[in-house]
Design an enzyme around this catalytic site. Structure first.
Site, PDB file in Angstrom:
ATOM      1  N   ALA A 125       0.849  -1.198   0.000  1.00 44.23           N
ATOM      2  CA  ALA A 125       0.000   0.000   0.000  1.00 44.23           C
ATOM      3  C   ALA A 125       0.882   1.244   0.000  1.00 44.23           C
ATOM      4  O   ALA A 125       1.957   1.246   0.589  1.00 44.23           O
ATOM      5  CB  ALA A 125      -0.901  -0.007   1.228  1.00 44.23           C
ATOM      6  N   LYS A 176       8.090 -13.916   6.579  1.00 42.70           N
ATOM      7  CA  LYS A 176       8.043 -12.569   5.990  1.00 42.70           C
ATOM      8  C   LYS A 176       9.349 -11.828   6.276  1.00 42.70           C
ATOM      9  O   LYS A 176       9.875 -11.112   5.410  1.00 42.70           O
ATOM     10  CB  LYS A 176       6.843 -11.803   6.569  1.00 42.70           C
ATOM     11  CG  LYS A 176       6.803 -10.349   6.121  1.00 42.70           C
ATOM     12  CD  LYS A 176       5.539  -9.986   5.405  1.00 42.70           C
ATOM     13  CE  LYS A 176       5.717  -8.750   4.531  1.00 42.70           C
ATOM     14  NZ  LYS A 176       5.157  -7.543   5.086  1.00 42.70           N
TER      15      LYS A 176
HETATM   16  N1  LIG Z   1       3.410   0.228   3.185  1.00 43.17           N
HETATM   17  C1  LIG Z   1       3.511  -1.043   2.869  1.00 43.17           C
HETATM   18  O1  LIG Z   1       3.337  -1.411   1.694  1.00 43.17           O
HETATM   19  C2  LIG Z   1       3.780  -2.084   3.933  1.00 43.17           C
HETATM   20  C3  LIG Z   1       3.611  -3.442   3.587  1.00 43.17           C
HETATM   21  C4  LIG Z   1       3.759  -4.410   4.584  1.00 43.17           C
HETATM   22  C5  LIG Z   1       4.109  -4.045   5.877  1.00 43.17           C
HETATM   23  N2  LIG Z   1       4.302  -2.718   6.177  1.00 43.17           N
HETATM   24  C6  LIG Z   1       4.641  -2.395   7.571  1.00 43.17           C
HETATM   25  O2  LIG Z   1       3.511  -1.747   8.159  1.00 43.17           O
HETATM   26  C7  LIG Z   1       3.960  -0.812   9.171  1.00 43.17           C
HETATM   27  C8  LIG Z   1       3.388   0.569   8.860  1.00 43.17           C
HETATM   28  O3  LIG Z   1       3.989   1.005   7.625  1.00 43.17           O
HETATM   29  P1  LIG Z   1       3.343   2.147   6.709  1.00 43.17           P
HETATM   30  O4  LIG Z   1       3.973   2.009   5.370  1.00 43.17           O
HETATM   31  O5  LIG Z   1       1.864   2.108   6.831  1.00 43.17           O
HETATM   32  O6  LIG Z   1       3.910   3.451   7.442  1.00 43.17           O
HETATM   33  P2  LIG Z   1       3.535   4.986   7.169  1.00 43.17           P
HETATM   34  O7  LIG Z   1       2.749   5.110   5.906  1.00 43.17           O
HETATM   35  O8  LIG Z   1       4.795   5.756   7.327  1.00 43.17           O
HETATM   36  O9  LIG Z   1       2.543   5.323   8.364  1.00 43.17           O
HETATM   37  C9  LIG Z   1       2.952   5.572   9.678  1.00 43.17           C
HETATM   38  C10 LIG Z   1       1.870   6.422  10.311  1.00 43.17           C
HETATM   39  O10 LIG Z   1       2.181   6.615  11.688  1.00 43.17           O
HETATM   40  C11 LIG Z   1       1.971   7.984  11.977  1.00 43.17           C
HETATM   41  N3  LIG Z   1       2.732   8.417  13.136  1.00 43.17           N
HETATM   42  C12 LIG Z   1       4.082   8.377  13.308  1.00 43.17           C
HETATM   43  N4  LIG Z   1       4.407   8.912  14.501  1.00 43.17           N
HETATM   44  C13 LIG Z   1       3.223   9.286  15.076  1.00 43.17           C
HETATM   45  C14 LIG Z   1       2.889   9.903  16.296  1.00 43.17           C
HETATM   46  N5  LIG Z   1       3.838  10.264  17.166  1.00 43.17           N
HETATM   47  N6  LIG Z   1       1.585  10.150  16.569  1.00 43.17           N
HETATM   48  C15 LIG Z   1       0.607   9.798  15.691  1.00 43.17           C
HETATM   49  N7  LIG Z   1       0.863   9.217  14.503  1.00 43.17           N
HETATM   50  C16 LIG Z   1       2.161   8.964  14.210  1.00 43.17           C
HETATM   51  C17 LIG Z   1       2.423   8.710  10.724  1.00 43.17           C
HETATM   52  O11 LIG Z   1       1.973  10.046  10.798  1.00 43.17           O
HETATM   53  P3  LIG Z   1       2.043  11.121   9.594  1.00 43.17           P
HETATM   54  O12 LIG Z   1       0.703  10.954   8.936  1.00 43.17           O
HETATM   55  O13 LIG Z   1       2.235  12.420  10.270  1.00 43.17           O
HETATM   56  O14 LIG Z   1       3.191  10.696   8.721  1.00 43.17           O
HETATM   57  C18 LIG Z   1       1.772   7.836   9.675  1.00 43.17           C
HETATM   58  O15 LIG Z   1       0.404   8.191   9.534  1.00 43.17           O
HETATM   59  C19 LIG Z   1       5.487  -0.873   9.132  1.00 43.17           C
HETATM   60  O16 LIG Z   1       5.956  -1.774  10.109  1.00 43.17           O
HETATM   61  C20 LIG Z   1       5.800  -1.415   7.733  1.00 43.17           C
HETATM   62  O17 LIG Z   1       7.045  -2.081   7.663  1.00 43.17           O
HETATM   63  C21 LIG Z   1       4.138  -1.735   5.233  1.00 43.17           C
END
Ligand SMILES: NC(=O)c1ccc[n+]([C@@H]2O[C@H](COP(=O)([O-])OP(=O)(O)OC[C@H]3O[C@@H](n4cnc5c(N)ncnc54)[C@H](OP(=O)(O)O)[C@@H]3O)[C@@H](O)[C@H]2O)c1
Length: 296
Positions: A125, A176
Site C-alpha cells: 500500500a 516474511k
Molecule cells: N506500506 C507497505 O506497503 C507495507 C507493507 C507491509 C508491511 N508494512 C509495515 O507496516 C507498518 C506501517 O507502515 P506504513 O507504510 O503504513 O507506514 P507509514 O505510511 O509511514 O505510516 C505511519 C503512520 O504513523 C503515523 N505516526 C508516526 N508517529 C506518530 C505519532 N507520534 N503520533 C501519531 N501518529 C504517528 C504517521 O503520521 P504522519 O501521517 O504524520 O506521517 C503515519 O500516519 C510498518 O511496520 C511497515 O514495515 C508496510
C-alpha cells in the site's frame, strides 16, 4: 457498537481502517499526528470514502476502545505510548500492524491490561496524501490462533481484508522477515524498487543473504524448509512490480527507517543462537551508516 481507534493513519493503518468502514457495527476514530477529515481507500475494484473523527490529543480520549489498530512504523511506537495508555482497558484488543518478529517486546509494555494481537501484514500500500491510500494486489493479515486473534479475524469477516489465524505465528512472521531483511537490505542500499531482483547478480546476492537469514530463523524455532525461497525472490522481483519497500522510501526521504526490526533483530537472534551471518552483518553495517541518526 464496537469502538475502534486507529493510531498511526499511514498506508497500512488506512487500509485496515477501510475494512473497518465496511462493517456497520464498528465505529472508527483516528489518532493522527497530521490531521485530515476524510479516509479514502483506493482498491482496484472500488473506492471507500468516509468522513471520520480525527483526534490529535490523547487527552481527548474518553474511556477505552474495544479494538486499537497500531499502524505506526515500528520505531515510532514509543512516541504513541500516550495514545495507547489512554485507549486501552482490560477488554481492548491491540492489533500491531508492523513488520518484524518483536511485536510483543515492543508493544506489550505500553498497553496495560489489553490483549496484544501481532499481525503479519501482507498488503502493498502507498499513502498518496493524509487520509488517502492506494492498495495493491494483496490484502491479507496473519494473526495467532488464540482468543484475541480469532476475535480479530471474526471482526473483519465480509470485508476486503482477509485475516487468517495460525497456530504457528512465529514461523509466519519469520517467513516474511527473511524476505523483508533480504529485499530491504538490497533495495535500501541501491535505492531501487523490487524490480532490482530481476538483475541476475542482485538475485544471486539475495539468495546468499536468504541462506544466512533463514538459518537464523530455523535456529530461532521457525519451521521453515531450508532453501525454499528462490521462487519467492523471483515473485517479489516480478509480480511485486515497481513497488518500493517502505524502508527504502524512508531512506530516499532521508528519515529514520525500520532497520532495527528488519536487520538488527536478525543479527541479535543470530548472536543468541550462535549462527554466523557475515554477509548480512556487513551489509547491515552499510544500512546503519546510511541512517540519519545512527552514524558515528
Ligand atoms: N506500506 C507497505 O506497503 C507495507 C507493507 C507491509 C508491511 N508494512 C509495515 O507496516 C507498518 C506501517 O507502515 P506504513 O507504510 O503504513 O507506514 P507509514 O505510511 O509511514 O505510516 C505511519 C503512520 O504513523 C503515523 N505516526 C508516526 N508517529 C506518530 C505519532 N507520534 N503520533 C501519531 N501518529 C504517528 C504517521 O503520521 P504522519 O501521517 O504524520 O506521517 C503515519 O500516519 C510498518 O511496520 C511497515 O514495515 C508496510
Amino acid at each position: 457498537m464496537t469502538r475502534v481507534l486507529l493510531v498511526g493513519p499511514g498506508a497500512i493503518g488506512l487500509t485496515v481502517a477501510g475494512a473497518v468502514l465496511q462493517r456497520p457495527e464498528m465505529a472508527l476514530a483516528v489518532a493522527a499526528r497530521t490531521p485530515f477529515d476524510t479516509i479514502a481507500v483506493e482498491l482496484d475494484e472500488e473506492r471507500i470514502e468516509c468522513e471520520v473523527p480525527v483526534l490529535t490529543d490523547p487527552f481527548a480520549i474518553t474511556g477505552p476502545f474495544h479494538l486499537v489498530l497500531l499502524g505506526t512504523k515500528a520505531h515510532q511506537t514509543p512516541a504513541v505510548a500516550p495514545w495507547l495508555a489512554a485507549a486501552c482497558g482490560p477488554d481492548t484488543d491491540v492489533v500491531v500492524l508492523q513488520n518484524g518478529i518483536t511485536h510483543r517486546e515492543r508493544v506489550e509494555p505500553l498497553i496495560g491490561p489489553a490483549s496484544l494481537v501481532p499481525a503479519v501484514v501482507n498488503i502493498p500500500a502507498d499513502r498518496e496524501a493524509p487520509g488517502h491510500v492506494r492498495v495493491g494486489f494483496r490484502r491479507h493479515l496473519v494473526v495467532p490462533d488464540d482468543g484475541p486473534g480469532r476475535r480479530t479475524a471474526h471482526r473483519f469477516t465480509d470485508t476486503f481484508l482477509d485475516v487468517d489465524t495460525t497456530a504457528d505465528w512465529h514461523t509466519a512472521a519469520w517467513r516474511k522477515l527473511v524476505m523483508n531483511a533480504v529485499v530491504g537490505t538490497i533495495t535500501v542500499l541501491t535505492r531501487t524498487t523490487n524490480t532490482v531482483l530481476l538483475d541476475r547478480d542482485a538475485r544471486t546476492l539475495a539468495v546468499a543473504l536468504a541462506d544466512e537469514v533463514q538459518q537464523v530463523a530455523i535456529a530461532d524455532g521457525a519451521a521453515l524448509e531450508p532453501r525454499d525461497y528462490g521462487p519467492v525472490i523471483d515473485l517479489v522481483g516480478d509480480a511485486g512490480g515497481d513497488h518500493r519497500s517502505s524502508m527504502t522510501t524512508d531512506r530516499v526521504n532521508g528519515v529514520p527507517s525500520e532497520w532495527r526490526v528488519r536487520n538488527l533483530d536478525v543479527i541479535q537472534r543470530a548472536e543468541k543462537h550462535g549462527v554466523d551471518v557475515p554477509l548480512f552483518r556487513h551489509l547491515t553495517t552499510l544500512v546503519r551508516l546510511g541512517e540519519p541518526s545512527d552514524r558515528p
